[in-house]
Design a protein around this motif. Sequence first.
Motif, short mmCIF file in Angstrom:
data_model
loop_
_atom_site.label_atom_id
_atom_site.label_comp_id
_atom_site.label_asym_id
_atom_site.label_seq_id
_atom_site.Cartn_x
_atom_site.Cartn_y
_atom_site.Cartn_z
N MET A 1 9.59 -11.06 -68.06
CA MET A 1 10.99 -10.99 -68.45
C MET A 1 11.27 -9.65 -69.14
SD MET A 1 12.37 -13.93 -67.62
CE MET A 1 13.86 -14.15 -68.48
N ALA A 2 12.47 -9.20 -68.96
CA ALA A 2 12.88 -7.96 -69.60
C ALA A 2 13.19 -8.22 -71.07
CB ALA A 2 14.10 -7.39 -68.90
N GLU A 3 12.82 -7.29 -71.90
CA GLU A 3 13.11 -7.43 -73.32
C GLU A 3 14.57 -7.06 -73.58
OE1 GLU A 3 10.47 -5.62 -76.08
OE2 GLU A 3 8.77 -5.83 -74.72
N THR A 4 15.20 -7.79 -74.48
CA THR A 4 16.56 -7.45 -74.85
C THR A 4 16.51 -6.64 -76.14
OG1 THR A 4 16.82 -9.49 -76.10
CG2 THR A 4 17.53 -9.51 -73.79
N ILE A 5 17.38 -5.68 -76.23
CA ILE A 5 17.44 -4.81 -77.39
C ILE A 5 18.70 -5.14 -78.18
CG2 ILE A 5 17.59 -2.43 -78.18
CD1 ILE A 5 16.16 -1.63 -75.59
N ASP A 6 18.56 -5.33 -79.46
CA ASP A 6 19.69 -5.64 -80.31
C ASP A 6 20.33 -4.32 -80.77
OD1 ASP A 6 21.55 -6.65 -82.02
OD2 ASP A 6 20.13 -7.45 -83.46
N TYR A 7 21.30 -3.85 -79.98
CA TYR A 7 21.94 -2.58 -80.30
C TYR A 7 22.81 -2.68 -81.55
CZ TYR A 7 20.36 -0.73 -75.87
OH TYR A 7 19.58 -0.30 -74.84
N SER A 8 23.36 -3.85 -81.82
CA SER A 8 24.21 -3.99 -83.00
C SER A 8 23.38 -3.78 -84.28
CB SER A 8 24.90 -5.35 -83.02
OG SER A 8 23.94 -6.37 -83.02
N ARG A 9 22.15 -4.28 -84.29
CA ARG A 9 21.30 -4.08 -85.46
C ARG A 9 20.94 -2.60 -85.60
NH1 ARG A 9 15.25 -5.38 -86.75
NH2 ARG A 9 15.34 -5.11 -89.00
N ALA A 10 20.65 -1.96 -84.49
CA ALA A 10 20.32 -0.53 -84.53
C ALA A 10 21.52 0.27 -85.03
CB ALA A 10 19.91 -0.05 -83.14
N ARG A 11 22.71 -0.12 -84.61
CA ARG A 11 23.92 0.58 -85.06
C ARG A 11 24.12 0.40 -86.57
NH1 ARG A 11 28.50 3.02 -84.17
NH2 ARG A 11 30.49 2.21 -84.87
N ARG A 12 23.91 -0.81 -87.06
CA ARG A 12 24.04 -1.06 -88.51
C ARG A 12 23.04 -0.23 -89.30
NH1 ARG A 12 24.45 -6.50 -86.81
NH2 ARG A 12 22.29 -6.84 -87.43
N GLU A 13 21.82 -0.16 -88.81
CA GLU A 13 20.80 0.64 -89.50
C GLU A 13 21.16 2.12 -89.49
OE1 GLU A 13 18.15 -0.43 -91.21
OE2 GLU A 13 18.84 -2.47 -90.84
N ALA A 14 21.68 2.60 -88.38
CA ALA A 14 22.08 4.01 -88.29
C ALA A 14 23.24 4.31 -89.23
CB ALA A 14 22.46 4.36 -86.86
N LEU A 15 24.19 3.38 -89.35
CA LEU A 15 25.32 3.59 -90.26
C LEU A 15 24.87 3.60 -91.71
CD1 LEU A 15 28.12 1.50 -88.55
CD2 LEU A 15 28.00 3.97 -88.79
N LYS A 16 23.83 2.84 -92.02
CA LYS A 16 23.31 2.87 -93.39
C LYS A 16 22.71 4.24 -93.71
CE LYS A 16 22.08 -1.99 -93.86
NZ LYS A 16 20.96 -2.94 -93.93
N LEU A 17 22.00 4.80 -92.74
CA LEU A 17 21.36 6.10 -92.96
C LEU A 17 22.35 7.25 -92.88
CD1 LEU A 17 18.13 5.55 -90.85
CD2 LEU A 17 18.32 5.58 -93.34
N PHE A 18 23.31 7.16 -91.97
CA PHE A 18 24.28 8.24 -91.74
C PHE A 18 25.69 7.66 -91.77
CE2 PHE A 18 20.41 9.10 -89.30
CZ PHE A 18 19.98 10.25 -89.94
#
Length: 67
Positions: A1-18
Motif C-alpha cells: 500500500m502507498a503511504e499517505t502523507i499528512d500535509y496539514s501537519r507538515a504545514r502547521r510545523e512549517a508555520l511554527k518555524l516560519f
Amino acid sequence: MAETIDYSRARREALKLFPPALLKPPPTCARCLRYARRRDTATGPLRGTLVTDMQVLMKRCAQAGHR
C-alpha cells in the motif's frame, strides 16, 4: 500500500518555524490602523484566529483602495 502523507501537519510545523509576515498598515487608513492595533494586542487562546482575521480584513481594505 502507498503511504499517505499528512500535509496539514507538515504545514502547521512549517508555520511554527516560519510564521507569515505581518502586514504593515498605511498611516493614512484609520481602518487598517485599527485592525493592526487589534491584531498586535491580541492575547489568549484565540490569538492566532484573531491575527489571521485582522490580516484578511487588512488585505480586503487594501483591495478596496483603503477607503
